[in-house]
Design an enzyme around this catalytic site. Structure first.
Site, PDB file in Angstrom:
ATOM      1  N   LYS A  90       0.859  -1.182   0.000  1.00 51.72           N
ATOM      2  CA  LYS A  90       0.000   0.000   0.000  1.00 51.72           C
ATOM      3  C   LYS A  90       0.894   1.230   0.000  1.00 51.72           C
ATOM      4  CE  LYS A  90      -4.426   1.128   0.217  1.00 51.72           C
ATOM      5  NZ  LYS A  90      -5.629   0.408  -0.237  1.00 51.72           N
ATOM      6  N   ASP A 103      -6.994   4.295  -4.596  1.00 46.85           N
ATOM      7  CA  ASP A 103      -7.676   4.190  -3.295  1.00 46.85           C
ATOM      8  C   ASP A 103      -8.274   5.579  -3.056  1.00 46.85           C
ATOM      9  OD1 ASP A 103      -7.895   2.332  -0.756  1.00 46.85           O
ATOM     10  OD2 ASP A 103      -7.320   4.259   0.073  1.00 46.85           O
TER      11      ASP A 103
HETATM   12  P1  NDP Z   1     -12.886   7.792  -3.016  1.00 44.31           P
HETATM   13  O1  NDP Z   1     -11.808   8.779  -2.792  1.00 44.31           O
HETATM   14  O2  NDP Z   1     -13.421   7.571  -4.387  1.00 44.31           O
HETATM   15  O3  NDP Z   1     -14.138   8.124  -2.073  1.00 44.31           O
HETATM   16  C1  NDP Z   1     -13.989   8.204  -0.691  1.00 44.31           C
HETATM   17  C2  NDP Z   1     -15.315   8.645  -0.084  1.00 44.31           C
HETATM   18  O4  NDP Z   1     -15.213   8.552   1.334  1.00 44.31           O
HETATM   19  C3  NDP Z   1     -15.648  10.091  -0.397  1.00 44.31           C
HETATM   20  O5  NDP Z   1     -17.033  10.244  -0.407  1.00 44.31           O
HETATM   21  C4  NDP Z   1     -15.010  10.823   0.783  1.00 44.31           C
HETATM   22  O6  NDP Z   1     -15.594  12.082   1.046  1.00 44.31           O
HETATM   23  C5  NDP Z   1     -15.302   9.856   1.915  1.00 44.31           C
HETATM   24  N1  NDP Z   1     -14.273  10.010   2.950  1.00 44.31           N
HETATM   25  C6  NDP Z   1     -12.926   9.889   2.795  1.00 44.31           C
HETATM   26  N2  NDP Z   1     -12.295  10.128   3.953  1.00 44.31           N
HETATM   27  C7  NDP Z   1     -13.262  10.410   4.844  1.00 44.31           C
HETATM   28  C8  NDP Z   1     -13.254  10.743   6.202  1.00 44.31           C
HETATM   29  N3  NDP Z   1     -12.103  10.834   6.898  1.00 44.31           N
HETATM   30  N4  NDP Z   1     -14.456  10.939   6.828  1.00 44.31           N
HETATM   31  C9  NDP Z   1     -15.616  10.845   6.134  1.00 44.31           C
HETATM   32  N5  NDP Z   1     -15.684  10.530   4.822  1.00 44.31           N
HETATM   33  C10 NDP Z   1     -14.528  10.320   4.204  1.00 44.31           C
HETATM   34  O7  NDP Z   1     -12.329   6.414  -2.388  1.00 44.31           O
HETATM   35  P2  NDP Z   1     -12.827   4.923  -2.614  1.00 44.31           P
HETATM   36  O8  NDP Z   1     -14.298   4.892  -2.845  1.00 44.31           O
HETATM   37  O9  NDP Z   1     -11.921   4.306  -3.603  1.00 44.31           O
HETATM   38  O10 NDP Z   1     -12.473   4.272  -1.208  1.00 44.31           O
HETATM   39  C11 NDP Z   1     -13.406   4.205  -0.117  1.00 44.31           C
HETATM   40  C12 NDP Z   1     -12.977   3.117   0.862  1.00 44.31           C
HETATM   41  O11 NDP Z   1     -12.953   1.858   0.171  1.00 44.31           O
HETATM   42  C13 NDP Z   1     -11.567   3.279   1.468  1.00 44.31           C
HETATM   43  O12 NDP Z   1     -11.577   2.762   2.788  1.00 44.31           O
HETATM   44  C14 NDP Z   1     -10.714   2.384   0.579  1.00 44.31           C
HETATM   45  O13 NDP Z   1      -9.544   1.963   1.247  1.00 44.31           O
HETATM   46  C15 NDP Z   1     -11.676   1.232   0.347  1.00 44.31           C
HETATM   47  N6  NDP Z   1     -11.384   0.399  -0.814  1.00 44.31           N
HETATM   48  C16 NDP Z   1     -11.317   0.939  -2.072  1.00 44.31           C
HETATM   49  C17 NDP Z   1     -11.063   0.122  -3.160  1.00 44.31           C
HETATM   50  C18 NDP Z   1     -11.083   0.621  -4.558  1.00 44.31           C
HETATM   51  O14 NDP Z   1     -11.020  -0.211  -5.465  1.00 44.31           O
HETATM   52  N7  NDP Z   1     -11.195   1.909  -4.790  1.00 44.31           N
HETATM   53  C19 NDP Z   1     -10.772  -1.323  -2.966  1.00 44.31           C
HETATM   54  C20 NDP Z   1     -10.960  -1.791  -1.622  1.00 44.31           C
HETATM   55  C21 NDP Z   1     -11.230  -0.947  -0.588  1.00 44.31           C
HETATM   56  P3  NDP Z   1     -14.799  13.411   0.623  1.00 44.31           P
HETATM   57  O15 NDP Z   1     -14.970  13.520  -0.854  1.00 44.31           O
HETATM   58  O16 NDP Z   1     -15.456  14.503   1.394  1.00 44.31           O
HETATM   59  O17 NDP Z   1     -13.369  13.204   1.043  1.00 44.31           O
END
Ligand code: NDP
Length: 446
Positions: free
Chosen positions: A126, A166
């Site tokens: 990571k 991510d």
């Molecule tokens: P994105 O950046 O596309 O979206 C993240 C979302 O979560 C946004 O809506 C963001 O809001 C919100 N968010 C991020 N940080 C915080 C926080 N501290 N408090 C509240 N809301 C928050 O990321 P992903 O959708 O790719 O990832 C989301 C989760 O899924 C993570 O935990 C990631 O590790 C996990 N994941 C992702 C994978 C992938 O293929 N993308 C694979 C496996 C797991 P804002 O825009 O306001 O920051």
């Protein structure tokens, strides 16, 4: 706490001071694994648990870049190469101001077990940066990505380490990173996944984590003769994972009633239908706006600074970030009749919340199993890159679906207790561990 876990964790905390999320992830895994290792002494003699919690390599570097005003900005870049026993290091890059060593080590540690569960040959890693893409222009994001890759490129490669996206790293960032890698190495290889479809990407990769977590939830529900159809679903986040989980739940006949970002959440009792989801996708992926605008457009309630777990639902899908469901949230979910929690995010439930779910004996699918569809499809992208042959949408989706079913079956195999209750935490931890541990033993003291 089991005194053996306590002793092990004292060592981990002393060696990795201040890395709270890493401690949390290791403790959860060791609670499942220490009893299992006692029954399988070959792992104990080879000190596999101690070795697996120590990264093979940790890279930390300076990332200087110029902003649009011509001012110099300095961020910190990281890559944690955690374990390569069963394949090249594989895992995403996170760009978010909260990124630090402890958060990336927790994510890399989880990734080792997750990647093993997919059955594909991928080790765990990571990386990322404390860079915040929010509010930056496309040119600033590009200059940052180019500087980041100017150091990272010497540590990665299609057979060495293959990063992906991510939080904060989507198609735009992968494009800039890939372009710079290609320029520096003069090679067009599958060194990153999540690439655009015209330049080596796989169909279904953008959808994979959200679709996968929904397939996993459907598998869990089927153990109790239930299904997604007719269920009310609370989803957090509005990024990549949340968007495609919303799409798949809706396709399967469920109703998604919430969407959120780091500022708050919207509650839409009529459900986020495909047209409304299109609005969210445009808002988040193109305009890069806030979820509040959904409430303004569709005249629904917006809850500033709140998470959606107080809304009554049958299924909860935390799809935003780590530790977003605490013990109190978990109690409210259970009290409100939630029967299934499927984690699209990594470690979104605190240890107290997990305890509430397990005690209530609801269906609880931890991230390392439930969200493995993303990395699994990255593995399929690597295969297609090696073959130089793309698969159709249907073929990739079918493989993803089969992988999620197999991961579920592994969890059932290793996690079913004497009373028939499936503890998916134990199932995922033990099921993910065995293959990596056996490979480490076979490869000698590495
Ligand atoms: P994105 O950046 O596309 O979206 C993240 C979302 O979560 C946004 O809506 C963001 O809001 C919100 N968010 C991020 N940080 C915080 C926080 N501290 N408090 C509240 N809301 C928050 O990321 P992903 O959708 O790719 O990832 C989301 C989760 O899924 C993570 O935990 C990631 O590790 C996990 N994941 C992702 C994978 C992938 O293929 N993308 C694979 C496996 C797991 P804002 O825009 O306001 O920051």
């Amino acid at each position: 706490m089991d005194p053996r876990v306590q002793q092990f964790m004292a060592m981990i905390k002393a060696r990795n001071p201040g890395e709270n999320e890493f401690h949390q992830a290791v403790q959860e895994v060791s609670e499942s694994l220490i009893p299992f290792i006692e029954d399988n002494p070959k792992y104990k003699h080879a000190k596999i648990l101690e070795r697996i919690a120590e990264p093979e390599r940790t890279i930390i570097f300076r990332v200087p870049w110029l902003d649009d005003k011509g001012d110099i900005q300095i961020n910190r870049g990281f890559r944690i190469e955690m374990n390569s026993a069963i394949g090249p290091y594989k895992g995403g890059l996170r760009f978010h101001p909260t990124v630090n060593l402890g958060i990336l080590k927790f994510l890399a540690f989880e990734q080792v077990f997750k990647n093993s569960l997919t059955t594909l040959p991928m080790g765990g890693g990571k990386g990322g940066s404390d860079f915040d893409p929010k509010g930056k222009s496309d040119n600033e994001v590009m200059r940052f990505c180019q500087s980041f890759m100017t150091e990272l490129f010497r540590h990665i490669g299609a057979d060495t380490d293959v990063p992906a996206g991510d939080i904060g790293v989507g198609g735009r960032e992968i494009g800039f990173l890939f372009g710079q890698y290609k320029r520096l190495k003069n090679e067009f290889t599958g060194v990153l996944t999540g690439k655009g479809i015209e330049w080596g990407g796989s169909l279904i990769r953008p959808e994979a984590t959200g679709y996968g977590v929904t397939y996993f939830a459907a598998e869990m529900l089927s153990t109790r003769d239930e299904c997604i159809k007719g269920k009310t679903v609370c989803i957090s986040g509005s990024g990549n994972v949340a968007q495609y989980a919303t799409e798949k739940v809706t396709q399967l006949g469920g109703k998604v009633v919430t969407s959120s970002d780091s500022n708050g959440f919207v509650y839409d009792p009529d459900g986020i239908d495909p047209e409304k989801l299109k609005f969210i996708m445009e808002l988040k992926n193109v305009k890069r706006g806030r979820i509040k605008e959904y409430a303004d457009k569709y005249h629904v309630e917006y809850f500033e600074g709140k998470t959606p777990w107080g809304i009554k639902c049958d299924i909860a899908m935390p799809n935003a970030t780590q530790n977003e469901i605490d013990e109190e949230d978990a109690k409210i979910l259970v009290k409100n009749g939630c029967i299934c929690v499927a984690e699209g995010a990594n470690m979104p439930s605190t240890p107290g919340a997990v305890e509430v779910f397990l005690k209530a004996k609801i269906l609880y699918g931890p991230g390392k199993a439930a969200n493995a569809g993303g990395v699994a499809t990255s593995g399929l992208e690597m295969t297609q890159n090696s073959m130089r042959l793309p698969w159709s949408r249907e073929e990739v989706d079918e493989r993803l679906h089969t992988i999620m079913k197999n991961i579920h079956a592994t969890c059932v195999k290793f996690g079913t207790g004497d009373d028939g209750f499936i503890n998916y935490v134990n199932g995922a931890n033990i099921g993910g561990f065995v293959k990596v541990a056996n490979a480490m033993i076979a490869q000698g003291l590495v």
